[in-house]
Design a protein around this motif. Structure first.
Motif, short mmCIF file in Angstrom:
data_model
loop_
_atom_site.label_atom_id
_atom_site.label_comp_id
_atom_site.label_asym_id
_atom_site.label_seq_id
_atom_site.Cartn_x
_atom_site.Cartn_y
_atom_site.Cartn_z
N ASP A 124 0.82 -1.21 0.00
CA ASP A 124 0.00 0.00 0.00
C ASP A 124 0.86 1.27 0.00
O ASP A 124 0.33 2.36 0.10
N ARG A 125 2.18 1.09 -0.06
CA ARG A 125 3.04 2.27 -0.08
C ARG A 125 3.87 2.24 -1.34
O ARG A 125 4.05 1.20 -1.96
N GLU A 126 4.43 3.40 -1.67
CA GLU A 126 5.40 3.43 -2.75
C GLU A 126 6.56 2.55 -2.35
O GLU A 126 6.92 2.47 -1.17
N ASP A 127 7.16 1.89 -3.33
CA ASP A 127 8.25 1.00 -3.00
C ASP A 127 9.45 1.81 -2.52
O ASP A 127 9.81 2.82 -3.11
N THR A 128 10.05 1.34 -1.43
CA THR A 128 11.25 2.02 -0.94
C THR A 128 12.46 1.30 -1.52
O THR A 128 12.38 0.16 -1.93
N ASP A 129 13.60 2.00 -1.52
CA ASP A 129 14.80 1.40 -2.08
C ASP A 129 15.25 0.22 -1.25
O ASP A 129 15.57 -0.84 -1.75
N ARG A 130 15.29 0.44 0.04
CA ARG A 130 15.79 -0.60 0.92
C ARG A 130 14.83 -0.81 2.06
O ARG A 130 14.18 0.12 2.51
N LEU A 131 14.79 -2.04 2.53
CA LEU A 131 14.04 -2.30 3.74
C LEU A 131 14.93 -1.93 4.91
O LEU A 131 16.15 -1.88 4.79
N ILE A 132 14.32 -1.66 6.05
CA ILE A 132 15.12 -1.36 7.23
C ILE A 132 15.05 -2.58 8.14
O ILE A 132 14.10 -2.74 8.90
N PRO A 133 16.00 -3.47 8.05
CA PRO A 133 15.91 -4.69 8.85
C PRO A 133 16.29 -4.41 10.30
O PRO A 133 16.89 -3.39 10.61
N ILE A 134 15.90 -5.33 11.18
CA ILE A 134 16.40 -5.28 12.54
C ILE A 134 17.71 -6.04 12.52
O ILE A 134 17.77 -7.15 12.01
N GLN A 135 18.76 -5.44 13.05
CA GLN A 135 20.06 -6.12 13.02
C GLN A 135 20.03 -7.35 13.93
O GLN A 135 19.26 -7.40 14.88
N GLY A 136 20.91 -8.28 13.64
CA GLY A 136 21.06 -9.44 14.52
C GLY A 136 19.89 -10.39 14.46
O GLY A 136 19.05 -10.29 13.58
N SER A 137 19.86 -11.32 15.40
CA SER A 137 18.74 -12.26 15.41
C SER A 137 18.20 -12.40 16.83
O SER A 137 18.84 -11.98 17.79
N PRO A 138 17.00 -12.99 16.95
CA PRO A 138 16.38 -13.09 18.28
C PRO A 138 17.28 -13.84 19.27
O PRO A 138 18.00 -14.74 18.86
N PRO A 139 17.24 -13.48 20.54
CA PRO A 139 18.15 -14.09 21.51
C PRO A 139 17.71 -15.50 21.88
O PRO A 139 16.57 -15.89 21.65
N SER A 140 18.64 -16.24 22.43
CA SER A 140 18.31 -17.54 22.99
C SER A 140 17.51 -17.31 24.26
O SER A 140 17.81 -16.40 25.04
N LEU A 141 16.51 -18.12 24.49
CA LEU A 141 15.66 -17.91 25.66
C LEU A 141 16.31 -18.45 26.94
O LEU A 141 15.76 -18.32 28.02
N ILE A 142 17.46 -19.09 26.78
CA ILE A 142 18.20 -19.52 27.97
C ILE A 142 19.01 -18.36 28.50
O ILE A 142 19.09 -18.13 29.70
N ASN A 143 19.62 -17.61 27.59
CA ASN A 143 20.41 -16.45 28.00
C ASN A 143 19.77 -15.18 27.46
O ASN A 143 20.28 -14.59 26.52
N VAL A 144 18.65 -14.83 28.02
CA VAL A 144 18.01 -13.59 27.59
C VAL A 144 18.90 -12.43 28.05
O VAL A 144 19.34 -12.42 29.19
N PRO A 145 19.19 -11.48 27.15
CA PRO A 145 20.07 -10.38 27.55
C PRO A 145 19.56 -9.67 28.80
O PRO A 145 18.36 -9.53 29.00
N GLU A 146 20.50 -9.24 29.63
CA GLU A 146 20.18 -8.45 30.82
C GLU A 146 19.48 -7.16 30.41
O GLU A 146 19.69 -6.66 29.31
N GLY A 147 18.69 -6.64 31.32
CA GLY A 147 18.02 -5.38 31.03
C GLY A 147 16.93 -5.59 30.01
O GLY A 147 16.18 -6.57 30.07
N CYS A 148 16.82 -4.69 29.07
CA CYS A 148 15.81 -4.83 28.02
C CYS A 148 16.26 -5.94 27.09
O CYS A 148 17.36 -5.89 26.54
#
Lengths: 428, 360
Positions: free
Chosen positions: B282-306
């Motif tokens: 529904d939008r004009e095509d953008t040149d690039r997508l804005i990905p989220i860097q990295g990948s989801p964390p392991s649920l055993i070692n969820v990062p401290e804080g947020c």
């Protein structure tokens, strides 16, 4: 990681010098009348009793440096098409030419030199990598098979490839299970790029990945194309991803191409009713549009079986515009507008190709109940406007004047832009 | 003890969002942990939400964010030997986590039902579709097989299966993907459940069939007035169907609110990331997508804080390294709209309107 800007691969083929500018427009791959029928055998003698007509007559070209997107529902033959042009399957009929060379019936030995020019990226990054091989072995396999000794040795080259696709070169000795889905897909991409191919066929390269990872891989494919001058055929079912990556798009239905057009014309003014229905079915991430549900075209039922496809136009059993001619005569894939080929007797956003045939089939009447009135009215308006315009400009004596031309012919592109319509309906 | 009283006793102190008094289903601080050889997997770690009758809650997140585990937890489908489930699930005034498993079993299928993602693997290949629907009906209703069969045919007809009289005797493999999903829906709805949980009901389907199924779920919901939880990773699907939205990341809610406001003014960087990484028709095509860097964390070692801090481009904006040490709680950012982020309201509003929204 991939901060080394220099990505010229060592010369294994002259593709290294290929840039996006040179030779764009020349066909790299040409397909004519391509067919693949999988036989159905029954009984003691295994006599052939029928065939699954997975791909049933395709004509298209892939030009150097472009991305051709192929979309369609499951079972429309898009993956079979991908396997035919990479010659992983033997075509039943038709012709595949790669750089002018007929490769339709080349044997395994004959294909081998071409294998380095045509590579494939597979859908499932979990099953397309051997779990017992390290990443180093997997990515270096193409060199071994083709007997290529890259400059500086295989290991160095593999590590360079890993960094090109954004993986840590240190991970050379790890196994596939140690990587996440997105990383595995990158490994598959590194393997496909190892021999510096000219054509990469990607079969659903991102559909197994999470949204955030999808974007990373899509961007990577984009970057690699502009750096290495690759030509892509990207097969996918996700219309928004296909729009993002492709220059031209082929829409397939039951083994046939129903529409082949450049991206902007296709998404702004789809001409085949199937394309229109397919696009209207894509959910839009904007809750305000919930009210505008009426624009949606719901197709009835499922895709018919490719064992006995419907006569005439294969879409006529689900089409709300189907008339007698659709049932009897198969519409040819014609270039109705520059750069937009359509196989339809009654295209949307264009002059009717069979205006004498106006009586709707009963299936069409049923199907039309699933199409909102606004959509029908809009398509009638645009078709009439186009007809009037064509009638005025091109050949005044023929078809154009046979229909009552509206007194005020509208400019064609205005009512056809889906974006605009959506905007209007959200305001309601 | 009513759910309100219970809530007042402080169990929900970790969650700023107060319970909704009219909710049909109310989940409070649900935690589901699995003890494995590698460590404790915190699949769901403090999730609260409410769903009213006739309303739809969409739960979105990536794989491994705990969406499906949450829904199985509500249904009481975790084996107690493996999973440690704490918190509260109030269904129509009845608490389910502490309840006798037999009582929950009696509710399952009747009061709450579930549609699974892959209809081929969740239907039994050895029995006809009709037999499986009949079984689901007779478990909860003391009727003859004949009556149940009539009911099964009626349901198949209701979900739009052509020639239900014949199709009732077909096996799952004889159905196409879309028809199987319809049959699954028929099975889930045969007892008129008041709560329907749909776990990625359209992910395996083509867009045209997906449109049909979403339409069907919406119609059935209107007809029966059930509460629906729609679990999906596709923001398009939730925008289409959900009234409220819960965005999950690493087993925790990061944003929750009415669908309109979450889409119009998202207040968490993860939600921005999700919106930016998908190409939109529904939008004009953008040149690039804005990905989220990295990948989801392991649920055993969820990062401290947020838990999102390693992937968050704005992690350094809040002072004193707070994103890496303190877990953010959901705070109110609008009417019935909560987000768990350390950045101040003003900072987030500014980033959204100046940096993110124009690029979408």
């Amino acid at each position: 990681m991939s901060d080394e800007k220099e990505v010229s691969l060592p010369a294994q083929s002259d593709g290294a010098t290929l840039t996006k500018g040179t030779g764009a427009g020349e066909p790299l791959l040409k397909v004519t009348g391509l067919q693949k029928h999988f036989p159905i055998r029954k009984g003691l003698l295994q006599r052939q009793t029928g065939a699954v007509r997975a791909v049933d007559g395709l004509d298209f070209e892939v030009r150097k440096g472009e991305t051709l997107g192929v979309v369609g529902e499951s079972g429309c033959g898009k993956s079979t098409m991908g396997r035919l042009i990479t010659r992983l399957l033997e075509p039943t009929g038709g012709k595949v030419e790669f750089e002018g060379q007929d490769i339709t019936h080349l044997g395994v030995g004959g294909m081998r030199p071409l294998r380095r020019d045509v590579q494939m990226i597979f859908q499932d990054p979990y099953s397309s990598l051997n779990p017992r091989h390290t990443i180093g072995t997997i990515v270096s396999a193409p060199f071994k098979l083709q007997g290529v000794e890259p400059e500086g040795g295989v290991k160095k080259e593999v590590q360079r490839l890993l960094s090109v696709v954004g993986l840590n070169p240190e991970h050379y000795n790890r196994y596939p299970h140690e990587f996440s889905g997105g990383q595995r897909q990158r490994i598959g991409i590194a393997r496909a790029l190892a021999l510096n191919p000219k054509l990469v066929v990607a079969d659903e390269p991102v559909s197994a990945l999470d949204v955030s990872i999808q974007a990373q891989v899509v961007n990577l494919l984009d970057d690699l194309q502009s750096e290495l001058g690759l030509t892509y055929v990207i097969i996918a079912h996700d219309l928004s991803v296909v729009r993002h990556v492709s220059d031209r798009i082929a829409v397939m239905y039951l083994g046939k191409i129903v529409e082949l057009a450049d991206r902007d014309s296709l998404y702004k003014a789809p001409m085949h009713p199937y394309t229109k229905a397919l696009m209207s079915a894509v959910p839009i991430p904007d809750p305000k549009r919930k009210a505008a549900k009426s624009e949606r075209i719901l197709l009835r039922g499922d895709v018919p079986s490719p064992i006995s496809p419907p006569s005439g136009c294969r879409f006529h059993t689900r089409c709300w515009k189907a008339t007698e001619i659709c049932k009897t005569t198969e519409p040819p894939l014609l270039e109705l507008k520059p750069g937009q080929q359509v196989a339809c007797h009654h295209p949307e956003n264009f002059e009717d190709q069979a205006p004498q045939d106006t009586v709707l089939l009963s299936v069409a009447k049923e199907a039309a109940t699933l199409v909102a009135d606004e959509v029908l009215a809009e398509s009638a308006a645009t078709s009439a406007a186009v007809a009037a315009e064509v009638g005025e400009s091109a050949d005044p004596g023929a078809r154009g004047t046979a229909r009552p031309a509206p007194t005020d012919p509208q400019p064609t592109d205005e009512p056809t832009e889906p974006e605009d319509d959506r905007q209007e309906s959200t305001d309601k | 003890m009513s759910k309100l009283e219970k809530a007042a006793l402080g169990e929900v102190a970790t969650d700023a969002a107060p319970p909704d008094a009219d909710a049909f289903l109310s989940v409070r601080d649900l935690r589901i942990h699995f003890d494995t050889d590698d460590g404790l997997v915190k699949s769901v770690d403090g999730v609260s939400f409410d769903v009213r009758r006739g309303k739809t809650l969409g739960i979105v997140g990536e794989s491994g964010s705990g969406k499906s585990v949450t829904s199985l937890g509500v249904m009481g489908l975790h084996r107690s030997a493996n999973a440690k489930v704490t918190g509260e699930v109030w269904l129509d005034g009845q608490e389910l986590i502490a309840a006798d498993p037999d009582d929950v079993r009696r509710l399952r299928g009747r009061k709450m039902a579930m549609i699974f993602q892959d209809p081929l693997s969740s239907m039994h290949p050895y029995y006809t579709v009709g037999a499986q629907i009949v079984e689901a009906y007779r478990v909860h209703h003391d009727v003859s097989k004949k009556v149940a069969r009539t009911r099964a045919i009626e349901m198949l007809d209701r979900v739009g299966i052509p020639e239900p009289n014949q199709r009732v005797d077909s096996y799952p493999h004889e159905f196409s993907g879309g028809m199987r999903q319809r049959a699954m829906i028929a099975m889930a709805l045969v007892n008129n459940p008041e709560l329907l949980i749909a776990d990625e009901p359209t992910t395996a389907l083509d867009v045209t069939v997906q449109a049909q199924i979403l339409d069907l779920i919406r119609d059935l919901q209107k007809e029966f007035g059930s509460a629906v939880i729609m679990i999906t990773h596709d923001l398009g699907v939730v925008a289409e169907i959900a009234d409220d939205l819960l965005v999950m990341y690493a087993g925790r809610p990061v944003e929750r609110g009415p669908a309109e406001s979450v889409f119009a003014e998202p207040r968490h960087p993860y939600t921005w990331g999700l919106l930016g990484s998908m190409p939109r028709l529904d939008r004009e095509d953008t040149d690039r997508l804005i990905p989220i860097q990295g990948s989801p964390p392991s649920l055993i070692n969820v990062p401290e804080g947020c838990p999102f801090n390693p992937r968050c481009p704005y992690a350094d904006i809040p002072k004193d390294n707070v994103t890496r040490t303190v877990r953010p709680e959901l705070t109110e950012v609008g009417s019935r709209h909560w987000a768990a982020c350390h950045m101040t309201q003003e900072q987030r509003e500014r980033i959204w309107t100046e940096e993110i929204a124009p690029k979408l």
